[in-house]
Design an enzyme around this catalytic site. Structure first.
Site, short mmCIF file in Angstrom:
data_model
loop_
_atom_site.label_atom_id
_atom_site.label_comp_id
_atom_site.label_asym_id
_atom_site.label_seq_id
_atom_site.Cartn_x
_atom_site.Cartn_y
_atom_site.Cartn_z
N ASP A 237 0.81 -1.23 0.00
CA ASP A 237 0.00 0.00 0.00
C ASP A 237 0.83 1.27 0.00
OD1 ASP A 237 -2.30 -1.51 0.08
OD2 ASP A 237 -2.50 -1.42 2.26
N HIS A 734 17.82 -5.34 -29.04
CA HIS A 734 16.85 -4.25 -29.02
C HIS A 734 15.55 -4.59 -28.31
CE1 HIS A 734 19.64 -2.55 -31.91
NE2 HIS A 734 19.04 -1.39 -31.72
N MET A 735 15.41 -5.82 -27.83
CA MET A 735 14.22 -6.12 -27.03
C MET A 735 14.20 -5.25 -25.76
SD MET A 735 15.19 -9.83 -25.36
CE MET A 735 13.71 -9.89 -24.37
#
Length: 853
Positions: A237, A734-735
């Protein structure tokens, strides 16, 4: 011992633990420090005294040494390795579980063992502490292996009524004393930490009662005369005052955003309104950040009840969104949402209202405990690990007079705060809400929470003005420069909409400086950037082209489109492009307009900012891949994976991913290494294969060394590990630049865009002279960056001295101080100087300097 080997072992690895770094290197890169890490020197130089860098000799016993500011004695560096000898630490998780708790437990165990202490698991929280027996078990190095990527808490958590009674605490004290445990690390929420402080305050009386009852001896009572308590806040939270983020919050946001993104697609298909209920009985942080991260139409949180007649305002807002062409509405509700009278506002109430007044097809989704589950995010793993390390140091440095403290995060720094001050402020928030003093509750949540709320109100509650075209107050252009990074679109959306709210005319430039030179410019309205927050890449298009060669065309288009300010969102090219624009002002008056650079790059290499938009997304992509690779390696046994990450010359991704994924080594440019370092790493893995953990993970930054390439390291490991382990390599490529942005990147980008546009409006007014904009002062061209605990605007010209242009990195990088943690958690034999640590601060002082992110 060979001279070279001696030189390597003692002098090669010089890096500090908790400050800046000074590592004199062959490339000439330097920064500053007073605290260092040094590999353990051989016995023959144990008594070696200080050598000064400028007036000390160049050799020791004929052996060349690397120049350093100070070389410390072995005795001082050995302090941390012996700090825990004769001491015992217990770690427990209590209350609700949170992703990232396991990372904290792992760090406490391994750093505790590193210092020479015995470390114990307390299973099932305080209940295990009361029951004792097998619930309190000694931990080993291998017992926390493969915990890092697991959600929840492996050692269990339980609500414990027994511990609330003195009899239960008496039994808990007996169980600790009998094991010689006088240091307790509690990971939980405010209730769990309050219980720990009560336990500590009663400790002397508990020992006295145990001794009178004959359950412990006088000697045992003397040895356990005081109890040290350190708390780590684990709560999804983010409801604990004193820390910017609690362990588990970021992961919970990941779960929520995954669901919101999925719901968005079905909502668009059917033109539906969705009401999503998220956790947060007393704190609206999850709901608020979710609303910013997904561009929600409305959010209900307990700290800020809606104004009277909110029903009419909500329905008008939803219908206006549909009128502008949107096919869906998203409403986020915290489970503790109330109106100004304290009456609960439920998701079903909102659904019924929308159906009755607007007739929209409306559905409710209550996310529930899915928010607590799943794999922890990279942020939570790193946060848990850093907090765990600091907790051990705080425990072992504690004295009978040291108050119980909580280790928290402020900006990018670990700080220690008095536990009960934080607990009291947390209770003050609840009291303020119960007393209907909502403005006070909002302030007590801190500046970060307030800034989130202000940005949300601007983007969701202010009615978009009708476009005034040429008669608008000012004209501001927005562009992307450099390689694409997740979060760029969120920054553009925020910049455009805040600009429109201020009454400005906002233009978007396609394809960076090249598009600015070619006139690829169009006006953007409110709906132009609709739905951009969660989209990866760059919708505007981005190129690495710099402006210098096209000054004439750029100047012409600035005049043609009457551009009076420029917001540049991008990486190192955006920064260097800004420098070129400053130079160009001498030749072209048209370039004398204010501009601001928002760092957005996966490499995190823009000077003037500790973080860049897009880096968190890339980091999580790497972590997800490494998790799967480790799982594969664990199945096949005796396998080592070498992973290449992006980042250019900047080792941020490799280092932080190594810390988050539990790597055995991370090779980076900023910390030069030799063939002997590679050999030492191979030997380390050979030794590891003899334990129960028969796998290895090694990360390599793509430009860490031009000769020791990924192929070279793979071949070396394959050859040297023959018959002991197999090697595999993986180039992520490039991922790392793709995918939907993480909640952190969405939120960070949204607030950076809003702050940049607010600065821009003020700077344009300052620069208005004789009927035109003329800005030629250094502070009219800035980088907006996160520095420690605050967002600051820094002139690009002032950042030149802080930049290594040859390697496209800042000369000083804060994250280098985390590399020792990576090495310690991977079980390397190093000595850690602890002369500089996080000092105990008071919460009032801390909050006055809190980061505004």
């Amino acid at each position: 011992m060979h001279k070279e080997e001696f030189h390597l072992k003692f002098f090669m690895c010089v890096i500090q633990s908790r400050g800046l770094v000074r590592t004199p290197q062959s490339t000439g890169r330097e920064a500053s420090t007073s605290s260092m890490l040094i590999q353990k020197p051989p016995p023959e130089i144990d008594n070696m005294k200080y050598l000064h860098a400028t007036d000390g000799p160049d050799t020791v016993e004929g052996i060349p040494i690397l120049k350093t500011e100070w070389i410390m004695t072995h005795e001082e560096h050995h302090a941390a390795k012996t700090l825990g000898i004769g001491k015992a630490i217990a770690v427990l998780t209590s209350g609700g579980d949170a992703q990232g708790m396991n990372a904290a437990v792992r760090a406490v165990v391994r750093v505790g063992i590193f210092t020479g202490a015995r470390v114990f698991f307390v299973h099932e929280g305080y209940q295990g502490l009361v029951d004792g027996g097998d619930n309190i078990r000694e931990a080993t190095w291998e017992s926390v292996s493969m915990m890092l990527q697991l959600g929840g808490t492996v050692i269990g958590s339980a609500r414990c009524k027994d511990f609330r009674e003195r009899e239960g605490r008496l039994r808990a004290a007996h169980n600790l004393v009998k094991r010689g445990i006088t240091n307790l690390c509690v990971i939980g929420g405010d209730g769990s930490l309050t219980g720990a402080d009560t336990f500590r305050s009663e400790w002397s009386d508990l020992l006295s009662d145990l001794q009178k009852a004959g359950k412990i001896t006088a000697e045992e009572a003397t040895k356990s005369s005081y109890l040290n308590i350190v708390g780590l806040v684990g709560s999804i939270d983010n409801d604990f005052c004193g820390t910017d983020m609690t362990i588990g919050t970021d992961s919970a946001l990941h779960r929520i955003i995954e669901i919101v993104d999925a719901i968005t697609t079905t909502a668009q298909s059917h033109q539906r309104t969705f009401v999503l209920e998220v956790m947060g009985r007393h704190c609206g942080y999850l709901a608020l950040v979710t609303s910013l991260s997904c561009g929600a139409d409305w959010v209900f949180i307990p700290e800020c009840p809606p104004d009277d007649n909110w029903e009419e305002h909500l329905c008008r807002r939803l219908s206006e969104t549909r009128t502008r062409g949107s096919r869906l509405n998203i409403i986020i509700v915290a489970e503790g949402a109330i109106d100004k009278t304290g009456k609960p506002i439920s998701s079903e109430d909102i659904k019924n209202l929308v159906v009755k007044r607007l007739g929209y097809d409306t559905r409710v989704t209550v996310l529930g405990h899915v928010q607590r589950g799943g794999t922890p995010s990279a942020f939570d793993r790193i946060l848990g690990s850093r907090m765990g390390v600091e907790a051990v140091m705080a425990l072992l440095e504690g004295t009978p007079d040291t108050p119980a403290c909580v280790v928290s995060l402020s900006g990018n720094q670990a700080v220690r705060l008095p536990l009960m001050e934080c607990v009291q402020m947390t209770k003050d928030v609840t009291k303020a809400m119960n007393d209907r003093k909502f403005d006070e509750a909002l302030k007590l949540r801190g500046r970060s929470f307030m800034n989130n709320w202000e940005v949300y109100k601007l983007l969701a509650h202010v009615r978009p003005p009708v476009s005034k075209g040429p008669s608008s107050i000012h004209t501001v252009a927005v562009m992307n420069v450099g390689a694409p990074a997740a979060g760029m679109n969120a920054a553009v959306r925020s910049t455009v909409r805040i600009g429109l709210i201020q009454g400005n005319r906002v233009l978007v430039v396609h394809d960076g400086f090249e598009g600015l030179a070619k006139g690829q410019i169009e006006e953007a309205g409110w709906s132009y950037v609709g739905g951009w927050t969660g989209q990866g890449g760059s919708k505007l298009g981005t190129k690495r082209t710099l402006p210098k060669k096209s000054f004439e065309q750029i100047s012409a288009n600035i005049t043609k489109f009457n551009i009076q300010g420029l917001v540049i969102i991008g990486g190192f090219e955006a920064y260097t492009g800004g420098l070129e624009l400053m130079e160009g002002r001498k030749l072209f008056d048209e370039l004398c307009i204010p501009f601001v650079v928002i760092p957005a790059t996966v490499s995190n290499n823009v000077p003037g900012s500790d973080f860049s938009v897009g880096t968190d997304t890339a980091l999580n992509t790497i972590c997800t891949t490494c998790d799967r690779i480790k799982q594969s390696a664990a199945g096949t046994k005796r396998r080592v994976f070498i992973i290449e990450t992006m980042g250019g010359y900047c080792g941020y991704l490799a280092t932080m991913a190594g810390l988050a994924a539990g790597a055995d080594a991370a090779y980076i440019f900023e910390e030069p290494f030799t063939i002997r370092d590679l050999q030492a790493n191979v030997e380390h893995l050979v030794h590891k294969m003899k334990t129960t953990v028969k796998r290895g993970l090694v990360l390599r930054n793509e430009k860490c060394n031009e000769n020791y390439t990924t192929d070279f390291i793979f071949n070396l490991y394959s050859e040297e590990g023959k018959g002991i382990f197999d090697s595999r390599k993986n180039v992520l490529g490039h991922m790392q630049q793709g995918g939907s942005p993480t909640p952190f990147d969405r939120n960070f980008a949204t607030k950076m865009g809003a702050k940049a546009m607010n600065w821009m409006s003020g700077k344009i007014k300052e620069s208005y002279r004789n009927g035109r904009i003329f800005a030629n002062t250094p502070d009219s061209g800035c980088v907006l960056g996160m520095r420690k605990r605050a967002l600051v605007f820094q002139p690009v010209t002032e950042l030149k001295e802080q930049t290594d242009f040859d390697h496209r990195i800042p000369k000083e990088q804060w994250w280098l101080k985390l590399r020792p943690i990576l090495k310690i958690l991977a079980k390397y034999e190093i000595d850690l100087d602890t002369s500089e640590h996080a000092h105990l601060e008071h919460i009032s002082r801390k909050r006055s300097g809190e980061a505004s992110v």
